[in-house]
Enzyme design. Structure first.
Site, PDB file in Angstrom:
ATOM      1  N   GLN A   1      10.506 -41.772  98.939  1.00  0.00           N
ATOM      2  CA  GLN A   1       9.663 -42.540  99.859  1.00  0.00           C
ATOM      3  C   GLN A   1       8.191 -42.176  99.678  1.00  0.00           C
ATOM      4  OE1 GLN A   1      10.673 -44.915 101.940  1.00  0.00           O
ATOM      5  NE2 GLN A   1      12.894 -44.666 101.933  1.00  0.00           N
TER       6      GLN A   1
ATOM      7  N   GLU B   1      24.335 -45.280  94.263  1.00  0.00           N
ATOM      8  CA  GLU B   1      22.970 -45.361  93.726  1.00  0.00           C
ATOM      9  C   GLU B   1      23.069 -45.676  92.235  1.00  0.00           C
ATOM     10  OE1 GLU B   1      19.607 -45.122  94.644  1.00  0.00           O
ATOM     11  OE2 GLU B   1      19.290 -45.326  92.490  1.00  0.00           O
TER      12      GLU B   1
ATOM     13  N   ASP C   1      19.856 -49.369 102.426  1.00  0.00           N
ATOM     14  CA  ASP C   1      18.399 -49.250 102.279  1.00  0.00           C
ATOM     15  C   ASP C   1      18.014 -49.831 100.921  1.00  0.00           C
ATOM     16  OD1 ASP C   1      15.749 -48.523 102.301  1.00  0.00           O
ATOM     17  OD2 ASP C   1      16.107 -46.369 102.141  1.00  0.00           O
TER      18      ASP C   1
ATOM     19  N   CYS D   1      12.195 -52.498 103.590  1.00  0.00           N
ATOM     20  CA  CYS D   1      10.732 -52.492 103.429  1.00  0.00           C
ATOM     21  C   CYS D   1      10.195 -53.916 103.283  1.00  0.00           C
ATOM     22  CB  CYS D   1      10.320 -51.614 102.250  1.00  0.00           C
ATOM     23  SG  CYS D   1      11.047 -52.130 100.702  1.00  0.00           S
TER      24      CYS D   1
HETATM   25  C1  LIG Z   1      14.387 -48.383  98.857  1.00  0.00           C
HETATM   26  S1  LIG Z   1      15.150 -47.196  97.795  1.00  0.00           S
HETATM   27  C2  LIG Z   1      16.012 -46.229  98.995  1.00  0.00           C
HETATM   28  C3  LIG Z   1      16.485 -44.873  98.519  1.00  0.00           C
HETATM   29  C4  LIG Z   1      16.885 -43.882  99.617  1.00  0.00           C
HETATM   30  N1  LIG Z   1      17.707 -44.492 100.634  1.00  0.00           N
HETATM   31  C5  LIG Z   1      15.659 -43.239 100.231  1.00  0.00           C
HETATM   32  O1  LIG Z   1      15.300 -43.581 101.370  1.00  0.00           O
HETATM   33  O2  LIG Z   1      15.032 -42.406  99.582  1.00  0.00           O
HETATM   34  C6  LIG Z   1      16.368 -48.154  97.013  1.00  0.00           C
HETATM   35  C7  LIG Z   1      17.230 -47.408  96.030  1.00  0.00           C
HETATM   36  O3  LIG Z   1      18.240 -48.321  95.549  1.00  0.00           O
HETATM   37  C8  LIG Z   1      18.439 -48.121  94.158  1.00  0.00           C
HETATM   38  N2  LIG Z   1      18.963 -49.408  93.686  1.00  0.00           N
HETATM   39  C9  LIG Z   1      18.283 -50.547  93.420  1.00  0.00           C
HETATM   40  N3  LIG Z   1      19.136 -51.551  93.129  1.00  0.00           N
HETATM   41  C10 LIG Z   1      20.394 -51.038  93.208  1.00  0.00           C
HETATM   42  C11 LIG Z   1      21.692 -51.589  93.038  1.00  0.00           C
HETATM   43  N4  LIG Z   1      21.854 -52.861  92.751  1.00  0.00           N
HETATM   44  N5  LIG Z   1      22.758 -50.770  93.210  1.00  0.00           N
HETATM   45  C12 LIG Z   1      22.586 -49.459  93.508  1.00  0.00           C
HETATM   46  N6  LIG Z   1      21.377 -48.888  93.712  1.00  0.00           N
HETATM   47  C13 LIG Z   1      20.286 -49.665  93.564  1.00  0.00           C
HETATM   48  C14 LIG Z   1      17.082 -47.705  93.617  1.00  0.00           C
HETATM   49  O4  LIG Z   1      17.226 -46.954  92.436  1.00  0.00           O
HETATM   50  C15 LIG Z   1      16.536 -46.868  94.788  1.00  0.00           C
HETATM   51  O5  LIG Z   1      16.878 -45.515  94.636  1.00  0.00           O
END
Ligand SMILES: C[S@@+](CC[C@H](N)C(=O)[O-])C[C@H]1O[C@@H](n2cnc3c(N)ncnc32)[C@H](O)[C@@H]1O
Length: 388
Positions: free
Chosen positions: A226, A273, A319, A346
């Site tokens: 974040q 993830e 998220d 977000c």
């Molecule tokens: C907004 S971040 C949130 C991460 C964590 N919840 C945090 O607050 O630190 C979104 C996360 O989803 C992962 N991501 C994006 N698309 C994805 C998908 N289709 N399946 C699994 N993970 C995904 C990204 O690598 C990233 O780590």
């Protein structure tokens, strides 16, 4: 409509996405870098159907909430589009943007008031950034508004001091030390320094850590973390308050920001993830904290949900990135039908799109809160707690 033409409008309010809304006859006008209540002369940049996209040529009567943007790059740099607003007006605009999306996109009839928790620092808060690099022009900074040209930024007023110091060090590095194909540099700070990806000379992909609500998180610049550390405690508290039980799932889990506290609150946790570096850090973070009740899957959420055999799930936290959850993800969540969901987002527009499907699937809102993780920009973090 002659796009050379300029004309006067009054800004009615700020729309999701950060533009000011105005009208000119039967045309809707979206004005960039505006403040609600501004009387401005605008110039049309482009036209799309009934909508005119415009920029301000002259401020005729400034809004009472307009201030002089302190950053010398404001207007050119694509980074901050809310510096023209007082901080209170930024928070009010964000609350209104979320309400607008819940009403128009999620079709929620009685939208509650939404409190946006302010950031303790509204400047120098950013602990993560991507610096764009143009070797030919010898510029380092962020893309200019609406373009792929790099705005050469010497001092970025939203960067935490340790990142600003590193920006200066990178800027003073001899250009021949950068690889010829280097286009951008990801940087993140932690309690113990700064990490870079890719690594270049002395700028290493260091492993860092940050402690939030007593949980220690390790990560580096190759994994998502974040941007604003100062509100992470309240964000976690709200998303996970009073949820306990046998089984929880953390979708889009990164390095485990929510996974670690969930592992304390539930008997069994599964986290999903797709970024293998982030998933590896999540496993280390769990192991170092002594949790053995949690499994982290390196997988795409949609694919994972279509294969998962578990049926009894008490709680799902999701998220996703700005694009929101894919339709298959929402279908998978509805199939599992947990009694409680926390959706951390977000982007209020994609959040509202996904909520509409969750409402149709039998969920209702228990509570909503927002956190200003991104002062000086139109971005905002929203958490919606849902119950079946
Ligand atoms: C907004 S971040 C949130 C991460 C964590 N919840 C945090 O607050 O630190 C979104 C996360 O989803 C992962 N991501 C994006 N698309 C994805 C998908 N289709 N399946 C699994 N993970 C995904 C990204 O690598 C990233 O780590």
């Amino acid at each position: 409509m002659n796009t050379d033409q300029s004309f006067e409008v009054e800004i009615e309010r700020i729309l999701p996405g950060g533009m000011g809304l105005a009208h000119d006859g039967d045309k809707t006008v979206f004005v960039s870098l505006a403040a609600p209540g501004d009387r401005v002369r605008v110039k049309i940049e482009r036209e799309q159907g009934n909508v005119l996209f415009a920029s301000i040529e002259e401020i005729i009567t400034p809004s009472p909430v307009r201030i002089e943007p302190p950053c010398p790059y404001f207007g050119r740099c694509g980074g901050c589009d809310f510096q023209q607003l007082t901080y209170e007006a930024q928070l009010a605009a964000k609350s209104e943007m979320i309400r607008d999306c819940l009403h128009r996109i999620a079709r929620l009839e009685n939208v509650p008031d939404i409190v946006v928790t302010p950031s303790p620092n509204d400047w120098r808060y950013r602990m993560r950034a991507t610096w764009q690099i143009d070797r030919e022009q010898r510029t380092i900074g962020y893309y200019e508004r609406g373009s792929r040209r790099v705005c050469d930024v010497v001092d970025c007023a939203v960067l935490r001091p340790e990142l600003q110091a590193k920006l200066e060090e990178v800027r003073s590095t001899e250009w021949n030390q950068f690889p010829s194909d280097l286009k951008h540099l990801d940087v993140v700070a932690g309690d113990d320094g700064v990490s870079f990806a890719p690594r270049i000379g002395e700028f290493q992909t260091n492993e860092l850590s940050l402690t939030v609500r007593g949980e220690v998180y390790r990560y580096n610049a190759k994994a998502f973390f974040q941007i604003n550390p100062s509100l992470l405690g309240p964000l976690i508290d709200f998303a996970l308050a009073d949820v306990t039980g046998d089984s929880a799932i953390d979708l889009y889990s990164g390095v485990g920001l929510f996974t670690l506290p969930l592992s304390r609150q539930f008997k069994r946790v599964m986290a999903v993830e797709s970024n293998s570096t982030a998933a590896r850090f999540a496993r280390w973070n769990l192991r170092d904290s002594g949790f053995d009740n949690t499994k982290v899957f390196t997988a795409n959420v949609a694919g994972w949900l279509s294969d998962v055999s578990t049926r009894d799930v008490d709680f799902i936290l999701l998220d996703p990135p700005r694009a929101g959850a894919e339709s298959a993800v929402i279908r998978g969540i509805l199939d599992l039908h947990p009694p409680w969901i926390s959706y951390v987002s977000c982007d209020p527009a994609t959040l509202a799109r996904d909520l509409r499907k969750l409402f149709a699937g039998g969920y209702g809102i228990e509570s909503i809160a927002a956190f200003d993780l991104f002062p000086q920009t139109h971005h905002v973090e929203t958490v919606v707690r849902l119950m079946a």
